[in-house]
Write a protein that holds these residues in place. Structure first.
Motif, PDB file in Angstrom:
ATOM      1  N   ILE A  55       4.723  -0.129 -13.072  1.00  0.00           N
ATOM      2  CA  ILE A  55       4.834   0.506 -11.975  1.00  0.00           C
ATOM      3  C   ILE A  55       3.516   0.183 -11.143  1.00  0.00           C
ATOM      4  CG2 ILE A  55       3.866   2.712 -12.507  1.00  0.00           C
ATOM      5  CD1 ILE A  55       6.072   4.280 -11.135  1.00  0.00           C
ATOM      6  N   ASN A  56       3.742   0.287  -9.605  1.00  0.00           N
ATOM      7  CA  ASN A  56       2.723   0.583  -8.871  1.00  0.00           C
ATOM      8  C   ASN A  56       1.751   1.749  -9.369  1.00  0.00           C
ATOM      9  OD1 ASN A  56       0.987   1.397  -6.605  1.00  0.00           O
ATOM     10  ND2 ASN A  56       2.105   0.380  -5.416  1.00  0.00           N
ATOM     11  N   GLN A  57       0.434   1.357  -9.695  1.00  0.00           N
ATOM     12  CA  GLN A  57      -0.428   2.460 -10.435  1.00  0.00           C
ATOM     13  C   GLN A  57      -1.268   3.209  -9.217  1.00  0.00           C
ATOM     14  OE1 GLN A  57      -2.832   0.469 -13.324  1.00  0.00           O
ATOM     15  NE2 GLN A  57      -0.684  -0.238 -14.226  1.00  0.00           N
ATOM     16  N   VAL A  58      -1.224   2.993  -7.893  1.00  0.00           N
ATOM     17  CA  VAL A  58      -1.867   3.353  -6.893  1.00  0.00           C
ATOM     18  C   VAL A  58      -1.216   4.449  -5.903  1.00  0.00           C
ATOM     19  CG1 VAL A  58      -3.478   2.722  -5.193  1.00  0.00           C
ATOM     20  CG2 VAL A  58      -3.461   1.426  -7.082  1.00  0.00           C
ATOM     21  N   ALA A  59      -0.234   4.070  -5.090  1.00  0.00           N
ATOM     22  CA  ALA A  59       0.217   4.601  -4.159  1.00  0.00           C
ATOM     23  C   ALA A  59       1.551   4.205  -3.604  1.00  0.00           C
ATOM     24  CB  ALA A  59      -0.661   5.096  -3.048  1.00  0.00           C
ATOM     25  N   LEU A  60       2.604   4.966  -3.499  1.00  0.00           N
ATOM     26  CA  LEU A  60       3.924   4.241  -2.912  1.00  0.00           C
ATOM     27  C   LEU A  60       4.271   5.360  -1.581  1.00  0.00           C
ATOM     28  CD1 LEU A  60       6.056   3.890  -6.084  1.00  0.00           C
ATOM     29  CD2 LEU A  60       5.226   2.097  -4.610  1.00  0.00           C
ATOM     30  N   GLU A  61       4.746   4.751  -0.495  1.00  0.00           N
ATOM     31  CA  GLU A  61       4.911   5.285   0.515  1.00  0.00           C
ATOM     32  C   GLU A  61       6.070   6.390   0.319  1.00  0.00           C
ATOM     33  OE1 GLU A  61       4.193   6.099   4.496  1.00  0.00           O
ATOM     34  OE2 GLU A  61       3.013   4.491   3.292  1.00  0.00           O
ATOM     35  N   ARG A  62       6.126   7.633   1.035  1.00  0.00           N
ATOM     36  CA  ARG A  62       6.854   8.763   0.972  1.00  0.00           C
ATOM     37  C   ARG A  62       8.352   8.183   1.120  1.00  0.00           C
ATOM     38  NH1 ARG A  62       8.939  12.975   3.371  1.00  0.00           N
ATOM     39  NH2 ARG A  62       7.686  12.459   5.516  1.00  0.00           N
ATOM     40  N   ARG A  63       8.369   7.606   2.193  1.00  0.00           N
ATOM     41  CA  ARG A  63       9.781   6.894   2.795  1.00  0.00           C
ATOM     42  C   ARG A  63       9.602   5.372   2.756  1.00  0.00           C
ATOM     43  NH1 ARG A  63      10.955  10.406   8.314  1.00  0.00           N
ATOM     44  NH2 ARG A  63      11.382  12.576   7.350  1.00  0.00           N
ATOM     45  N   GLY A  64       9.612   5.033   1.328  1.00  0.00           N
ATOM     46  CA  GLY A  64       9.660   3.341   1.146  1.00  0.00           C
ATOM     47  C   GLY A  64      10.388   3.266  -0.033  1.00  0.00           C
ATOM     48  N   PRO A  65      10.161   1.853  -0.446  1.00  0.00           N
ATOM     49  CA  PRO A  65      10.963   1.495  -1.784  1.00  0.00           C
ATOM     50  C   PRO A  65      10.041   1.875  -2.873  1.00  0.00           C
ATOM     51  CG  PRO A  65      10.841  -0.361  -0.102  1.00  0.00           C
ATOM     52  CD  PRO A  65       9.958   0.638   0.364  1.00  0.00           C
ATOM     53  N   LYS A  66      10.635   2.235  -3.974  1.00  0.00           N
ATOM     54  CA  LYS A  66       9.834   2.841  -5.108  1.00  0.00           C
ATOM     55  C   LYS A  66      10.700   2.125  -6.194  1.00  0.00           C
ATOM     56  CE  LYS A  66       9.019   7.139  -2.844  1.00  0.00           C
ATOM     57  NZ  LYS A  66       9.974   6.939  -1.624  1.00  0.00           N
ATOM     58  N   GLN A  67      10.152   1.544  -6.973  1.00  0.00           N
ATOM     59  CA  GLN A  67      10.631   0.853  -8.293  1.00  0.00           C
ATOM     60  C   GLN A  67       9.952   0.450  -9.427  1.00  0.00           C
ATOM     61  OE1 GLN A  67      12.318  -3.249  -7.642  1.00  0.00           O
ATOM     62  NE2 GLN A  67      14.111  -2.483  -8.551  1.00  0.00           N
ATOM     63  N   ALA A  68      10.304   1.129 -10.638  1.00  0.00           N
ATOM     64  CA  ALA A  68       9.614   0.544 -11.901  1.00  0.00           C
ATOM     65  C   ALA A  68      10.203  -0.171 -12.567  1.00  0.00           C
ATOM     66  CB  ALA A  68       9.520   1.723 -12.637  1.00  0.00           C
ATOM     67  N   PHE A 115      13.707   4.810  -7.599  1.00  0.00           N
ATOM     68  CA  PHE A 115      13.767   6.193  -7.046  1.00  0.00           C
ATOM     69  C   PHE A 115      13.208   6.281  -5.674  1.00  0.00           C
ATOM     70  CE2 PHE A 115       9.803   5.027  -9.134  1.00  0.00           C
ATOM     71  CZ  PHE A 115       8.661   5.663  -8.624  1.00  0.00           C
ATOM     72  N   SER A 116      13.779   5.283  -5.031  1.00  0.00           N
ATOM     73  CA  SER A 116      13.289   5.271  -3.472  1.00  0.00           C
ATOM     74  C   SER A 116      13.746   6.652  -2.616  1.00  0.00           C
ATOM     75  CB  SER A 116      13.797   3.975  -2.604  1.00  0.00           C
ATOM     76  OG  SER A 116      13.585   2.787  -3.261  1.00  0.00           O
ATOM     77  N   GLN A 531       7.236  -4.552  -0.278  1.00  0.00           N
ATOM     78  CA  GLN A 531       6.726  -3.525  -1.241  1.00  0.00           C
ATOM     79  C   GLN A 531       6.331  -4.369  -2.777  1.00  0.00           C
ATOM     80  OE1 GLN A 531       5.930  -0.007  -0.388  1.00  0.00           O
ATOM     81  NE2 GLN A 531       4.777  -0.412  -2.230  1.00  0.00           N
ATOM     82  N   SER A 532       7.285  -5.336  -3.141  1.00  0.00           N
ATOM     83  CA  SER A 532       6.917  -6.008  -4.324  1.00  0.00           C
ATOM     84  C   SER A 532       5.703  -6.617  -4.362  1.00  0.00           C
ATOM     85  CB  SER A 532       8.151  -6.730  -4.499  1.00  0.00           C
ATOM     86  OG  SER A 532       9.310  -6.048  -4.765  1.00  0.00           O
ATOM     87  N   GLN A 533       5.231  -7.201  -3.250  1.00  0.00           N
ATOM     88  CA  GLN A 533       4.002  -8.072  -3.401  1.00  0.00           C
ATOM     89  C   GLN A 533       2.701  -7.217  -3.575  1.00  0.00           C
ATOM     90  OE1 GLN A 533       5.136 -11.037  -3.660  1.00  0.00           O
ATOM     91  NE2 GLN A 533       7.383 -10.107  -2.778  1.00  0.00           N
ATOM     92  N   LEU A 534       2.657  -6.067  -2.781  1.00  0.00           N
ATOM     93  CA  LEU A 534       1.517  -5.172  -2.959  1.00  0.00           C
ATOM     94  C   LEU A 534       1.804  -4.388  -4.236  1.00  0.00           C
ATOM     95  CD1 LEU A 534       0.778  -3.360   0.079  1.00  0.00           C
ATOM     96  CD2 LEU A 534       0.240  -5.658  -0.582  1.00  0.00           C
ATOM     97  N   ASP A 535       2.806  -4.106  -4.877  1.00  0.00           N
ATOM     98  CA  ASP A 535       3.162  -3.716  -6.244  1.00  0.00           C
ATOM     99  C   ASP A 535       2.481  -4.403  -7.351  1.00  0.00           C
ATOM    100  OD1 ASP A 535       4.486  -1.258  -4.935  1.00  0.00           O
ATOM    101  OD2 ASP A 535       6.403  -1.843  -5.675  1.00  0.00           O
ATOM    102  N   TRP A 536       2.612  -5.710  -7.105  1.00  0.00           N
ATOM    103  CA  TRP A 536       2.324  -6.566  -8.342  1.00  0.00           C
ATOM    104  C   TRP A 536       0.772  -6.355  -8.446  1.00  0.00           C
ATOM    105  CZ3 TRP A 536       4.779 -10.263 -11.355  1.00  0.00           C
ATOM    106  CH2 TRP A 536       3.793 -11.240 -11.886  1.00  0.00           C
ATOM    107  N   THR A 537       0.159  -6.614  -7.170  1.00  0.00           N
ATOM    108  CA  THR A 537      -1.263  -6.407  -7.308  1.00  0.00           C
ATOM    109  C   THR A 537      -1.845  -4.999  -7.585  1.00  0.00           C
ATOM    110  OG1 THR A 537      -1.493  -8.074  -5.483  1.00  0.00           O
ATOM    111  CG2 THR A 537      -3.370  -6.746  -5.766  1.00  0.00           C
ATOM    112  N   LEU A 538      -0.951  -3.849  -7.239  1.00  0.00           N
ATOM    113  CA  LEU A 538      -1.366  -2.727  -7.562  1.00  0.00           C
ATOM    114  C   LEU A 538      -0.943  -2.329  -8.947  1.00  0.00           C
ATOM    115  CD1 LEU A 538      -1.322  -1.238  -4.293  1.00  0.00           C
ATOM    116  CD2 LEU A 538      -3.253  -1.806  -5.355  1.00  0.00           C
TER     117      LEU A 538
END
Length: 631
Positions: A55-68, A115-116, A531-538
């Motif tokens: 999962i993104n380990q840093v931060a996810l936008e409240r109104r945005g994609p969220k995926q593990a 869980f978007s 979102q996926s591109q930042l999630d990869w780095t994070l």
């Protein structure tokens, strides 16, 4: 951020390796103490646990994609998940299986947990059970302006920590001349490289990344155009100071003739090497006279940065060592010079796509700063040249032939430059032509990324391998940059590329979308891509590692021998294709030897630059989308 081959490593580097320290394991936003270790080698392998939740380990936008993403190596069938917020269950369900995927590891199955729609702020984790196996993800903060609010201060702090202040740079020779110049200031390029670069790899023609000049522009743009965002987080003075620091350096390295010095270089700190203004090429760092920056070698973005810094000075009444009038005069003079001489400063004597989009950025900012028609006229010509390079399926061609455009650091910049042009173009027909090109380019990015099984949604790319020093042969597709390319030796992780594509999807997509509701004002597929591109780095990657140092459950190791210092807020190069693969197939992160670890571990200024720019764009788009949804 190129590096010497292992055979040229010095005793100094070996002594540094003996003093190597393991990277800290840190919780989101809070670094723990660093632990020293006497080991002389570091090797990072794919995790072997039978069940992993990435999962993104840093931060996810409240109104945005969220995926593990769930990786499972076992025989059991279906699995279940529970989403936790602040330690308490808020939902559960069955895991969604993803298409079979064997590019990076055989024998695994992949699942996703979306869980978007969990829009309440808090600290989230995803708990998974398959058969007798049980695993829980790292925690991730969910909030508004998520990554910016969580990391913005330290992303900015990275630039301050990277400032180069050695007084010797006030009096440097220029290669093969009797001249000496003041090239003081700026930022060191990377953790293990105190050289300063507007761009490198110019000898390879199609690989120039925008380095210090891109950083100076992004900072000036953020300070001037996104003032409300930075001020709301108490960061306005900090970003203004850093923007003027960058502009002052660009003023110093602007020669009286009107060109910028491309690099200040000492063969990556090799003992006995003379530090000077010079060009260089190859793994040996051979000095050359290619030190005059073409548009593509940092000159275009340097002009854009100075023009934007002049606007910032006018807006705030502040400036650095030099003033806003000087910054704008510099930008004008440099543009007029390159308008006449740019092809002469290109290694092959021919302009390519990078000249187009960097010159276009320069012209947009000159027009923004002056309002003069001549800059709009020239911008139209550059935009037309750039748009003419688009293939029928939306991808771009690098040259006048058939070489596909691919770039390890700034693949999103063609779309971003056209989006900037749209903002200054008053004629509807010309605007629509640019919007059509943007739409087709973004459609291509989505199509090539989704053309194969791709559990992490990693942005794929089109490329050719090198034959006799030039890209030739079949056009191929893959996840990572090919290792057999025109540079002869350079390939590394692509954290900057991913952030640039995320920014392009948000900025370009927002100009096309109408009432998108999936995050950032975009429809579902573009929002997930961004979102996926930042999630990869994070951290949402097969290694479960956040490349942003000081944030996440696990960071890259420190390898002083070739990757140097690790700064809080710096971002490591990242994951690559497997070592030994010409096409960059497979997957690898920091396998060793330590002398090669720069490819994965080293922090590089474009990575933090592009991450900061991307999260600026996401925060602006999220706020705009929220406003659009209000009655």
């Amino acid at each position: 951020m190129t590096r010497l081959p292992h055979s040229r490593k010095t005793g100094l580097h070996m002594m540094a390796a003996l003093a190597m320290a393991l990277a800290p394991l840190v919780q989101t936003g809070v670094a723990s103490a660093q632990t020293s270790a006497p080991a002389t080698t570091v090797s990072v392998s794919l995790p072997t646990e039978p069940l992993l939740v990435q999962i993104n380990q840093v931060a996810l936008e409240r109104r945005g994609p969220k995926q593990a993403i769930v990786e499972y190596a076992g025989d059991a069938g279906e699995g279940t998940y529970t989403v936790l917020r602040d330690g308490k269950p808020v939902r559960n369900g069955a895991l969604r299986p993803l298409p079979p995927f064997s590019e990076w590891s055989l024998g695994k199955r992949y699942f996703s947990v979306d869980f978007s729609d969990a829009e309440q702020a808090g600290l989230y984790q995803v708990d998974v059970r398959i058969g007798k196996q049980h695993a829980t993800s790292a925690p991730v903060q969910v909030r508004d302006h998520a990554v910016f609010a969580t990391t913005g201060a330290q992303l900015l702090g990275y630039f301050h920590r990277s400032r180069h202040t050695d007084e010797a740079d006030r009096d440097l020779p220029i290669f093969q001349t009797s001249r000496r110049v003041n090239a003081w200031g700026g930022w060191q390029d990377a953790g293990g490289d105190k050289g300063k670069y507007l761009s490198h790899l110019g000898y390879a023609n199609h690989f120039n990344p925008q380095q210090a000049s891109m950083a100076a522009w992004a900072l000036a743009y953020g300070a001037q155009a996104r003032k409300t965002l930075f001020a709301a987080h108490g960061l306005q003075t900090q970003i203004e100071d850093e923007a003027f620091w960058g502009a002052d350096y660009l003023h110093r390295i602007l020669d009286a003739e009107g060109y910028f010095y491309t690099t200040v270089f000492d063969q990556w700190g090799t003992p006995g090497a003379v530090r000077m203004v010079t060009g260089y090429e190859g793994a040996a760092g051979t000095y050359t006279t290619l030190y005059r920056s073409a548009f593509r070698a940092g000159g275009g973005m340097a002009i854009a940065a100075l023009a934007r810094a002049s606007m910032l000075a006018k807006q705030t009444g502040r400036h650095g060592e030099f003033n806003g009038t000087t910054y704008l005069a510099d930008a004008r003079r440099a543009y007029e010079h390159l308008r006449k001489f740019n092809p002469q400063y290109c290694a092959d004597g021919k302009e390519n796509i990078i000249d187009d989009y960097t010159a276009l950025m320069a012209l947009v900012e000159l027009h923004n700063a002056t309002g003069e028609q001549r800059y709009l006229d020239d911008a139209r010509e550059r935009a037309a040249s750039l748009m003419a390079r688009q293939a029928v399926d939306g991808g771009f061609i690098s040259d006048g032939g058939s070489r596909p455009y691919y770039h390890a650091a700034e693949a999103g910049l063609p779309v971003i430059s056209l989006s900037a042009y749209v903002d200054i173009e008053p004629e509807q027909a010309r605007r629509q032509r640019a919007l059509d090109v943007i739409a087709l380019a973004l459609k291509h990015e989505l199509a090539i990324t989704n053309a194969v099984a791709n559990p992490y949604g990693y942005a794929r790319q089109r490329f050719q391998l090198t034959q006799n020093g030039k890209a030739a042969g079949d056009v191929l597709e893959g996840f990572f940059i090919p290792h057999r390319n025109e540079t002869g030796y350079w390939w590394q992780g692509e954290s900057a590329r991913l952030a640039s594509l995320s920014a392009a999807m948000v900025i370009g997509g927002r100009k096309l979308a109408e009432n998108g509701t999936a995050g950032y004002g975009l429809p579902d597929e573009p929002a997930r891509y961004a979102q996926s591109q930042l999630d990869w780095t994070l951290g949402r990657n097969p290694y479960g590692m956040s490349m942003l140092y000081g944030f996440g459950a696990k960071n890259p190791p420190t390898v002083l021998e070739s990757a140097g210092e690790m700064f809080l807020g710096g971002i490591s190069n990242g994951i690559t294709g497997a070592v030994g693969s010409d096409t960059g197939a497979g997957i690898s992160f920091a396998p060793g030897p330590d002398s090669e670890q720069w490819r994965w571990v080293e922090q590089w200024i474009p990575h933090t630059t592009w991450m900061l720019f991307a999260v600026m764009a996401m925060s602006e788009a999220a706020e705009s989308a929220a406003s659009d949804s209000r009655p």
